[in-house]
Design an enzyme around this catalytic site. Structure first.
Site, PDB file in Angstrom:
ATOM      1  N   ASP A  70     -10.161   5.302  -5.604  1.00  0.00           N
ATOM      2  CA  ASP A  70     -10.932   6.418  -6.164  1.00  0.00           C
ATOM      3  C   ASP A  70     -10.825   7.615  -5.227  1.00  0.00           C
ATOM      4  O   ASP A  70     -11.164   7.524  -4.044  1.00  0.00           O
ATOM      5  CB  ASP A  70     -12.394   5.994  -6.324  1.00  0.00           C
TER       6      ASP A  70
ATOM      7  N   HIS B 143      10.100   0.321   3.048  1.00  0.00           N
ATOM      8  CA  HIS B 143       9.907  -1.113   2.831  1.00  0.00           C
ATOM      9  C   HIS B 143      10.243  -1.938   4.075  1.00  0.00           C
ATOM     10  O   HIS B 143       9.875  -3.112   4.164  1.00  0.00           O
ATOM     11  CB  HIS B 143      10.772  -1.573   1.656  1.00  0.00           C
TER      12      HIS B 143
END
Length: 463
Positions: free
Chosen positions: A403, A179
């Site tokens: 995808d 992060h």
């Protein structure tokens, strides 16, 4: 009769993936500005997608090991290409220490690293075993690498780790990203780009694929402080940092349809005689009110609500939407419990709207100037208290558009990281159309009261 032992994830393989090549300037230190350095003490971002296997993979005669082997190879190849565009994620953190005065410069070393980690694991459970329980099963936490690691650990751990967990009838792709290197916008830009590359390579593209939205990797610093910036460590950096262990929490995903959210927005604006309160502000107001009521605090207790605000468009000049790094600030709104619960949804939503409207370029630059004078990092146990609610993530991120040859994911789930009493994460609903899923973390007793709250449950839609 004793109960069977809990099923656990088994690791099959573990390797590192590097980009096929690095740009010429990648051997220079990538220095981190205040919004990045402030994240050193919090956890990695851990988000992932659950995909069902194609029906043919479940046929008795299907060669599943060969399918998985090929699938993992494609993931690694496309990941390597993605790291070419996002090369800092293949690096490690490093620290340049200065003895007099004791100052530490933390940066990303992109040249001296084995790369991003890639793990193949398996679990003897089904997609239904993960999705059917009311509460997210604890085993989901083991779908992610770097469990409980803080971002400073990126000196030794990979800045990005991908874990592919094979289920009986599905696959979970979980990413753990440091992060201090990027925020949620950066995380999903990388995930989306990796998916774009995977699809292009499936169509015969070469190893290096040009992205439709390439990341902007140049870090933003205040004009009068171009970096590198130093941290006031003592001899032990951990004295400046902190590790956080969450209390016992129940984690549940609540679904809100587009119609339900539109109703909340209309109610909030009608109560305030306005039209400018947003859908997310209205939904956040509902959650703040209902969780506060479930906690049974006295009327005089001050309660806060924080929202993660994307600063890219608020700076002047603005940062590009594809800015890769941290550019977020937690905006805090506060009220007494008595005020919050007696004055209605619109009153709370208007407080939240005002906090967002006042979040300006001047305030962002003031925050950076103050941080440079007195550097500090976020400590989860201090920054987010037991009286507050924190709304993180965003339903605007493209999470279900990824995808990898398996079709659309059926669910989004997260790991242990950055969860505490009152943490709420907003995701797009699976069916789209402005629906929203909220992942809410509360102690068991508080969660039970929230689930019996008529105002809250009237807005929840069966998924």
């Amino acid at each position: 009769m004793t109960s069977p032992p809990p099923r656990s994830v088994r690791s099959f393989s573990d390797c590192f993936v590097k980009p096929p090549q690095l740009p010429p300037h990648s051997d220079h230190p990538l220095h981190l500005p205040p919004w990045d350095l402030a994240m050193l003490s919090v956890h990695y971002i851990q988000k992932g997608l659950l995909f069902p296997l194609p029906p043919r993979c479940l046929d008795p005669g299907f060669d599943r090991p060969a399918f998985i082997h090929s699938f993992l190879g494609k993931l690694k190849r496309s990941l390597s290409c993605a790291l070419f565009h996002f090369y800092p994620l293949a690096g490690r953190l490093a620290t340049l220490k200065r003895a007099e005065p004791p100052l530490y410069n933390v940066f990303v070393d992109c040249a001296n690293s084995p790369g991003a980690r890639f793990i193949h694991a398996a679990l003897d459970m089904t997609v239904g075993d993960i999705l059917s329980p009311t509460y997210v099963p604890v085993v989901v936490q083991s779908f992610f690498d770097h469990d409980r690691a803080i971002n400073h650990d990126g000196h030794d751990l990979s800045l990005l780790s991908v874990q592919v967990t094979e289920l009986a009838d599905g696959i979970f792709i979980g990413l753990s990203m440091n992060h201090a290197v990027g925020d949620g916008t950066s995380f999903w830009l990388f995930f989306n780009s990796w998916s774009e590359i995977f699809q292009a390579q499936e169509k015969g593209a070469v190893d290096v694929v040009q992205l439709s939205r390439p990341p902007a990797l140049t870090r933003w610093f205040p004009e009068n402080h171009p970096g590198p910036l130093s941290l006031p460590y003592t001899d032990d950096p951990l004295s400046f940092l902190a590790r956080y262990e969450a209390p016992e929490l129940r984690e549940r995903v609540f679904h809100f349809s587009a119609d339900a959210i539109a109703g909340l927005k209309a109610e909030a604006n009608q109560q305030c005689g306005t039209t400018n309160i947003s859908s997310l502000q209205s939904l956040t107001a509902l959650v703040w009110r209902c969780i506060t009521r479930a906690r049974h605090f006295p009327a005089s207790q001050v309660t806060g609500c924080r929202m993660a605000a994307n600063n890219r468009a608020r700076l002047d000049p603005p940062l590009p939407p594809e800015y890769f790094g941290n550019s977020i600030t937690p905006l805090r709104t506060a009220a007494t419990v008595g005020e919050l619960l007696s004055r209605g949804l619109g009153w709370a939503a208007r407080l939240l709207h005002a906090a967002v409207a006042e979040h300006s370029n001047a305030k962002l630059r003031e925050w950076n100037e103050e941080w440079i004078k007195r550097p500090q990092v976020y400590h989860l146990d201090k920054t987010f208290d037991q009286y507050s609610v924190m709304m993180g993530s965003s339903p605007r991120f493209n999470k279900y558009g990824n995808d990898f040859g398996l079709g659309k994911a059926v669910a989004l789930r997260s790991g242990y990281a950055n969860k505490f009493d009152g943490k709420v994460s907003a995701y797009p609903g699976h069916e789209g159309g402005r629906s929203i899923d909220l992942e809410i973390c509360l102690p068991p007793a508080t969660m039970a009261v929230l689930e019996a709250d008529t105002e809250f449950m009237a807005a929840v839609t069966a998924s």
